[in-house]
Write a protein that holds these residues in place. Sequence first.
Motif, PDB file in Angstrom:
ATOM      1  N   VAL A   1       3.836   5.787  -5.656  1.00 15.81           N
ATOM      2  CA  VAL A   1       3.549   5.581  -7.096  1.00 15.81           C
ATOM      3  C   VAL A   1       2.573   6.772  -7.695  1.00 15.81           C
ATOM      4  N   PHE A   2       1.539   6.523  -6.973  1.00 14.90           N
ATOM      5  CA  PHE A   2       0.333   7.346  -7.281  1.00 14.90           C
ATOM      6  C   PHE A   2       0.638   8.975  -6.926  1.00 14.90           C
ATOM      7  N   ALA A   3       1.277   9.276  -5.975  1.00 13.52           N
ATOM      8  CA  ALA A   3       1.779  10.785  -5.790  1.00 13.52           C
ATOM      9  C   ALA A   3       2.573  11.098  -6.592  1.00 13.52           C
TER      10      ALA A   3
ATOM     11  N   LEU B   1       3.817  14.398 -11.826  1.00 15.84           N
ATOM     12  CA  LEU B   1       4.348  14.467 -12.951  1.00 15.84           C
ATOM     13  C   LEU B   1       3.204  15.299 -13.892  1.00 15.84           C
ATOM     14  N   GLU B   2       1.979  14.602 -13.632  1.00 18.98           N
ATOM     15  CA  GLU B   2       0.916  15.266 -14.419  1.00 18.98           C
ATOM     16  C   GLU B   2       0.809  16.810 -14.130  1.00 18.98           C
ATOM     17  N   TRP B   3       0.856  17.223 -12.862  1.00 20.95           N
ATOM     18  CA  TRP B   3       0.709  18.603 -12.683  1.00 20.95           C
ATOM     19  C   TRP B   3       1.972  19.529 -13.357  1.00 20.95           C
ATOM     20  N   SER B   4       2.835  18.757 -13.100  1.00 15.69           N
ATOM     21  CA  SER B   4       4.250  19.614 -13.611  1.00 15.69           C
ATOM     22  C   SER B   4       4.253  19.514 -15.099  1.00 15.69           C
ATOM     23  N   SER B   5       3.794  18.580 -15.646  1.00 14.09           N
ATOM     24  CA  SER B   5       3.590  18.791 -17.103  1.00 14.09           C
ATOM     25  C   SER B   5       2.752  20.020 -17.665  1.00 14.09           C
TER      26      SER B   5
ATOM     27  N   LEU C   1       0.859  -1.006   0.071  1.00 13.43           N
ATOM     28  CA  LEU C   1      -0.036   0.006   0.082  1.00 13.43           C
ATOM     29  C   LEU C   1       0.776   1.169  -0.019  1.00 13.43           C
ATOM     30  N   MET C   2       1.992   1.198   0.644  1.00 15.33           N
ATOM     31  CA  MET C   2       2.978   2.258   0.818  1.00 15.33           C
ATOM     32  C   MET C   2       3.688   2.791  -0.867  1.00 15.33           C
TER      33      MET C   2
END
Length: 83
Positions: A27-29, A34-38, A21-22
Amino acid sequence: MSLFSSESWWGTATASVLGILMVVALVFALVRYLEWSSNTNLTEFISRTEVAAAASTPILPLHGRSACEHGKKSPSVLSVPLE
């Protein structure tokens, strides 16, 4: 205590599930970052491109006499702004 007791299996299973779970949360974070940064970089790139396009308008007049040494020849292709 035997090697295959149910208490040791439950502890191992719990630790394994928590570890998985960790890793999934990390990985989700990372993917969200990366999406936000792009998206941020793309927005900044587009805004800078628009500013550069606005700044590249020709300074020479399109009609009439210019300071060009070729006299009344038509303006070169390079003096027309790219769209």
